[in-house]
Each structure stands twice: as structure tokens, then as C-alpha cells.
Design a protein around this motif. Structure first.
Motif, PDB file in Angstrom:
ATOM      1  N   ASP A  36      72.078  26.179  80.828  1.00 46.83           N
ATOM      2  CA  ASP A  36      72.371  26.012  82.258  1.00 46.83           C
ATOM      3  C   ASP A  36      73.444  24.960  82.547  1.00 46.83           C
ATOM      4  O   ASP A  36      73.703  24.649  83.713  1.00 46.83           O
ATOM      5  N   MET A  37      74.063  24.418  81.491  1.00 42.87           N
ATOM      6  CA  MET A  37      75.200  23.517  81.701  1.00 42.87           C
ATOM      7  C   MET A  37      76.015  23.417  80.415  1.00 42.87           C
ATOM      8  O   MET A  37      75.434  23.368  79.321  1.00 42.87           O
ATOM      9  N   ILE A  38      77.337  23.401  80.563  1.00 40.73           N
ATOM     10  CA  ILE A  38      78.232  23.175  79.419  1.00 40.73           C
ATOM     11  C   ILE A  38      79.030  21.916  79.741  1.00 40.73           C
ATOM     12  O   ILE A  38      79.697  21.843  80.783  1.00 40.73           O
ATOM     13  N   ILE A  39      78.944  20.923  78.844  1.00 44.45           N
ATOM     14  CA  ILE A  39      79.723  19.688  79.042  1.00 44.45           C
ATOM     15  C   ILE A  39      80.665  19.547  77.853  1.00 44.45           C
ATOM     16  O   ILE A  39      80.218  19.502  76.707  1.00 44.45           O
ATOM     17  N   VAL A  40      81.962  19.511  78.141  1.00 44.81           N
ATOM     18  CA  VAL A  40      82.939  19.361  77.055  1.00 44.81           C
ATOM     19  C   VAL A  40      83.613  17.999  77.164  1.00 44.81           C
ATOM     20  O   VAL A  40      84.201  17.669  78.198  1.00 44.81           O
ATOM     21  N   GLN A  98      67.734  22.271  81.974  1.00 44.25           N
ATOM     22  CA  GLN A  98      66.784  22.524  80.879  1.00 44.25           C
ATOM     23  C   GLN A  98      67.455  22.625  79.514  1.00 44.25           C
ATOM     24  O   GLN A  98      66.862  22.292  78.504  1.00 44.25           O
ATOM     25  N   LYS A  99      68.686  23.135  79.503  1.00 47.09           N
ATOM     26  CA  LYS A  99      69.298  23.464  78.210  1.00 47.09           C
ATOM     27  C   LYS A  99      70.817  23.303  78.339  1.00 47.09           C
ATOM     28  O   LYS A  99      71.461  24.067  79.068  1.00 47.09           O
ATOM     29  N   ILE A 100      71.346  22.306  77.628  1.00 48.33           N
ATOM     30  CA  ILE A 100      72.759  21.954  77.837  1.00 48.33           C
ATOM     31  C   ILE A 100      73.514  21.993  76.517  1.00 48.33           C
ATOM     32  O   ILE A 100      73.053  21.452  75.506  1.00 48.33           O
ATOM     33  N   LEU A 101      74.684  22.616  76.549  1.00 43.54           N
ATOM     34  CA  LEU A 101      75.601  22.576  75.397  1.00 43.54           C
ATOM     35  C   LEU A 101      76.537  21.397  75.588  1.00 43.54           C
ATOM     36  O   LEU A 101      77.203  21.280  76.633  1.00 43.54           O
ATOM     37  N   VAL A 102      76.586  20.518  74.591  1.00 43.07           N
ATOM     38  CA  VAL A 102      77.480  19.355  74.638  1.00 43.07           C
ATOM     39  C   VAL A 102      78.500  19.531  73.511  1.00 43.07           C
ATOM     40  O   VAL A 102      78.120  19.673  72.345  1.00 43.07           O
ATOM     41  N   GLY A 155      80.585  33.879  77.348  1.00 42.45           N
ATOM     42  CA  GLY A 155      79.947  34.850  78.236  1.00 42.45           C
ATOM     43  C   GLY A 155      78.587  34.420  78.757  1.00 42.45           C
ATOM     44  O   GLY A 155      77.736  35.271  79.003  1.00 42.45           O
ATOM     45  N   MET A 156      78.375  33.110  78.918  1.00 38.58           N
ATOM     46  CA  MET A 156      77.102  32.658  79.489  1.00 38.58           C
ATOM     47  C   MET A 156      77.182  32.759  81.008  1.00 38.58           C
ATOM     48  O   MET A 156      78.127  32.269  81.613  1.00 38.58           O
ATOM     49  N   LYS A 157      76.134  33.374  81.590  1.00 38.33           N
ATOM     50  CA  LYS A 157      76.243  33.734  83.010  1.00 38.33           C
ATOM     51  C   LYS A 157      75.662  32.685  83.951  1.00 38.33           C
ATOM     52  O   LYS A 157      76.090  32.551  85.086  1.00 38.33           O
ATOM     53  N   GLN A 158      74.615  31.966  83.484  1.00 39.15           N
ATOM     54  CA  GLN A 158      73.837  31.133  84.422  1.00 39.15           C
ATOM     55  C   GLN A 158      74.135  29.652  84.236  1.00 39.15           C
ATOM     56  O   GLN A 158      73.233  28.844  84.234  1.00 39.15           O
ATOM     57  N   THR A 159      75.384  29.286  84.055  1.00 38.73           N
ATOM     58  CA  THR A 159      75.633  27.909  83.670  1.00 38.73           C
ATOM     59  C   THR A 159      76.692  27.213  84.517  1.00 38.73           C
ATOM     60  O   THR A 159      77.652  27.847  84.953  1.00 38.73           O
ATOM     61  N   GLY A 160      76.493  25.904  84.708  1.00 38.09           N
ATOM     62  CA  GLY A 160      77.557  25.064  85.228  1.00 38.09           C
ATOM     63  C   GLY A 160      78.466  24.676  84.075  1.00 38.09           C
ATOM     64  O   GLY A 160      78.109  24.862  82.906  1.00 38.09           O
ATOM     65  N   ALA A 161      79.653  24.136  84.391  1.00 41.49           N
ATOM     66  CA  ALA A 161      80.584  23.789  83.314  1.00 41.49           C
ATOM     67  C   ALA A 161      81.490  22.666  83.790  1.00 41.49           C
ATOM     68  O   ALA A 161      82.078  22.750  84.867  1.00 41.49           O
ATOM     69  N   ILE A 162      81.591  21.618  82.967  1.00 39.58           N
ATOM     70  CA  ILE A 162      82.410  20.467  83.374  1.00 39.58           C
ATOM     71  C   ILE A 162      82.981  19.761  82.142  1.00 39.58           C
ATOM     72  O   ILE A 162      82.337  19.729  81.084  1.00 39.58           O
TER      73      ILE A 162
END
Ligand code: ACO
Length: 329
Positions: free
Chosen positions: A77-81, A135-139, A102-109
Motif C-alpha cells: 500500500d506504499m512505495i517509498i524510493v 500495512q505493507k510498504i516497499l522501501v 503494476g501494483m494497483k492499490q498503492t501510494g508512491a513517493i
């Protein structure tokens, strides 16, 4: 520190194919393998292909993570780069990553804290999850530093390389990874390490308007070896852990001599320090996950290990975190 509710559950990394060795660099600028090895510990660095950008490196690191994670990523639900070398000024690298994966339900910053970026991004992920907002974040830390290099500046171009690393951080109230943190910013030192943008002056000093990374190497070196050991101590004082209980130290892989000095001053054994600079150079916000993943893959780092990561760099910023490694071996 408030009890964390977030755990690091997966890791993935990527470096581009092309190796630029010290010997090859010596054909481009007046330097030598001996000088670079002795002053920095770096032997080679990876360079992105012409059509390979920071978001591509980030996506490759995530694909590596997905292969190893083996569970659904649809609920990220979030991608932080963390990056200083984005493909475009905007859209962000994170939104390019969202599109390509192709993740549909996520914020991105994107987060820009230079070489402290990965620690800052992880800290934000912990905060967002512990607060219950996510709940689940890609860093991800991803950099194409080669695109910001002046390959005529021999004191700088020998240091940097390209690469990416990704962590998955998930809600887990029972086995949190985040034990302590220490973040600092000293904007007064920003002039010692910059890449110019729209402004032509900083603190009354005219900037080199080249778009290349410019550094006062000696000043950055002096600052890091003085302040990082103090920061490590403060971070541990905020926790219930001592330096002797730390299994691995993962400093930003900037320069081996600098890291040796930090270890000596802090009293931490060099043998328990993980670095990636020998074969990757300084990859800025990607260096910490790259160093850590090498030791995960060769079996040194195990679930439950206490890991002190410590990023430092442009800003001047620092971000240290004490983590309990949460990824199943
Ligand atoms: N090859 C050969 N000679 C060189 C080179 C080179 N690549 N680069 C510099 N020299 C020469 C200099 O011209 C100088 O010659 P002189 O004495 O005739 O004037 C001599 O070597 C010594 O130069 P110094 O700058 O004093 O060398 P130093 O030992 O400080 O090493 C270095 C330079 C490697 C850049 C070091 O200062 C350093 O690593 N600093 C930290 C930089 C850094 O890590 N920056 C990023 C951190 S944060 C982030 O990652 C964004």
C-alpha cells in the motif's frame, strides 16, 4: 522509542551488468588502481546501460525480492524510493516503479536524503506502519550515480557506482524489526556535497552549475569520521542494547578508510562490518541494502541478528537504525 509494529520481511537487490574497474578508470583520468585501492578500498563499480534508469534498477531489485518472498505483493500500500538520481524531476521514481510493477492499490513517493536516504525511507515506513496508516510498504534505495559524475574530476568519479536494493516492511505487532533510530541534519554543511539544480548560490557561495556531483572530499571525510561514532552512541543510548550486542554494523559504503576510522573510534570490530564498496563503489542510498544482502546471501546474517545500519551524506544528513533482522533464512 514507541514500540514498533513493523518488520522487515524480504530483501532484493540488483546491480547493472557493466563493471568499470580501476584499471579502466585509469585510462579515462589521471589515476591508478593502487591509488584508488589504497585511499578508498574500491576495486570496481557497476555502470547502468544507456537505456537503464534509476526506476529500472529499482524494478529489478523488487523482482529479485519477489522471487525470494514467494507471497502475494498485491496488497503493498506504499512505495517509498530513496534516490538523488531520479529518471525525471517528476514524475517520481516511485510512480514509475508502481507503473512498471503494476501494483494497483498503492501510494508512491520519493525521498531525497542523499546517502542517508535508505535509513530515512525505512524510518518513514516504520512510522506509517506502526501508526496503523499502512500495512505493507516497499522501501527502495536506487541510484544511477554514474549519470551525475564528471568523469574529468578524478577525486570524485573514482568513488561512485550504480545499484539498487529493496526491503519489504510489513505490520507485525509481535516481532518488530525497529529497535532504535538516530536522525540528524546539518544544513550548514550542505555546500560540501551537492549537485546543482535551479539555484546558483548556496550560503553566498557560487555553485558549479554543471549538474555534476561536487564534493569537498576532505571535509566530508572529516565530518563523517567525527560525527558517525557519536551518532551510533546516541542511537544505542536510546535503546536497551549495547554495542557488544550488535551482530552487524552496516555503514553507508562510502570509503573503506573512513569506515575503518569509524569502527576504531566507536570501538566496533571491523570483522563484523558489512560493506559493498569493493565491487560496487559508493552507490549512495543503495549501498546499505547491497552490503546487507551480500551477507544474507552467503549466510552470515541470520534471522534475529541485531543490525546497526548507518547512512550519512549530502544534506548533510545521517540516518541510523537498529534493526532485528526479520527475514527467514
Ligand atoms: N588519483 C590519483 N591522485 C588523486 C586522485 C585520484 N583519483 N584524486 C585526488 N588525487 C590527488 C590530489 O590531487 C592530491 O594531490 P596533491 O597532493 O598533489 O594536491 C592528492 O591526491 C591527495 O588528495 P586528497 O583530496 O587530500 O586525498 P584524500 O586522501 O582526501 O582522498 C578522497 C580523496 C578519496 C575523495 C577522500 O577525501 C574521500 O573519500 N572523502 C570522502 C568523500 C565521500 O565519501 N563522499 C561521499 C560521502 S557521502 C555520499 O556518499 C554522497
Amino acid at each position: 522509542m514507541e514500540q514498533s509494529k513493523a518488520r522487515v520481511t524480504a530483501i532484493g537487490t540488483y546491480v547493472p551488468e557493466h563493471r568499470l574497474t580501476n584499471h579502466e578508470l585509469a585510462k579515462m583520468v589521471d589515476t591508478s588502481d593502487e591509488w584508488i585501492t589504497q585511499r578508498t578500498g574500491i576495486k570496481e563499480r557497476r555502470i547502468a546501460a544507456e537505456n537503464e534508469f534509476t526506476s529500472d534498477l529499482a524494478v529489478a531489485a523488487i523482482r529479485n525480492l519477489i522471487e525470494r518472498y514467494q507471497k502475494s505483493m498485491d496488497d503493498v500500500d506504499m512505495i517509498i524510493v530513496a534516490t538523488t538520481t531520479s529518471d525525471y524531476i517528476f514524475p517520481s521514481v516511485a510512480s514509475q516503479v508502481q507503473k512498471k510493477i503494476g501494483m494497483k492499490q498503492t501510494g508512491a513517493i520519493d525521498v531525497n536524503a542523499a546517502c542517508g536516504g535508505f535509513g530515512y525511507a525505512l524510518h518513514l515506513a516504520n512510522g506509517l506502519i506502526t501508526s496503523g496508516l499502512h500495512q505493507k510498504i516497499l522501501v527502495i534505495g536506487s541510484e544511477t550515480m554514474s549519470r551525475s559524475m564528471d568523469y574529468e574530476d578524478r577525486s570524485t568519479c573514482i568513488l561512485f557506482g550504480d545499484g539498487a536494493g529493496a526491503f519489504l516492511v510489513e505490520r507485525d505487532e509481535h516481532n518488530p524489526s525497529f529497535l532504535s533510530y538516530h536522525l540528524t541534519t546539518e544544513g550548514e554543511g550542505g555546500i560540501h556535497l551537492y549537485r546543482s539544480g535551479t539555484a546558483t548560490m548556496m550560503d553566498g557561495v557560487e555553485l558549479k552549475p554543471t549538474g555534476h556531483l561536487v564534493q569537498n572530499g576532505r571535509e566530508v571525510y572529516r565530518w563523517a569520521v567525527t560525527t558517525v561514532p557519536q551518532g551510533m552512541q546516541k542511537l544505542l543510548e536510546k535503546s536497551s542494547y549495547t554495542l557488544a550486542q550488535v551482530d552487524w554494523f552496516v555503514p553507508h559504503s562510502a570509503n573503506k578508510r573512513m569506515i575503518e576510522s569509524i569502527c576504531e573510534k566507536s570501538g566496533f570490530p571491523l570483522e563484523k562490518t558489512l560493506i559493498s564498496l569493493e565491487y560496487c563503489g559508493n552507490t549512495s542510498s543503495a549501498s546499505i541494502p547491497l552490503s546487507l544482502d551480500m551477507a544474507v546471501q552467503d549466510g552470515r546474517v541470520k534471522k534475529g541478528d541485531k543490525i546497526l545500519i548507518y547512512g550519512f551524506g549530502g544534506g548533510l544528513t545521517q540516518a541510523g537504525l537498529l534493526l532485528e533482522w526479520g527475514v527467514e533464512s
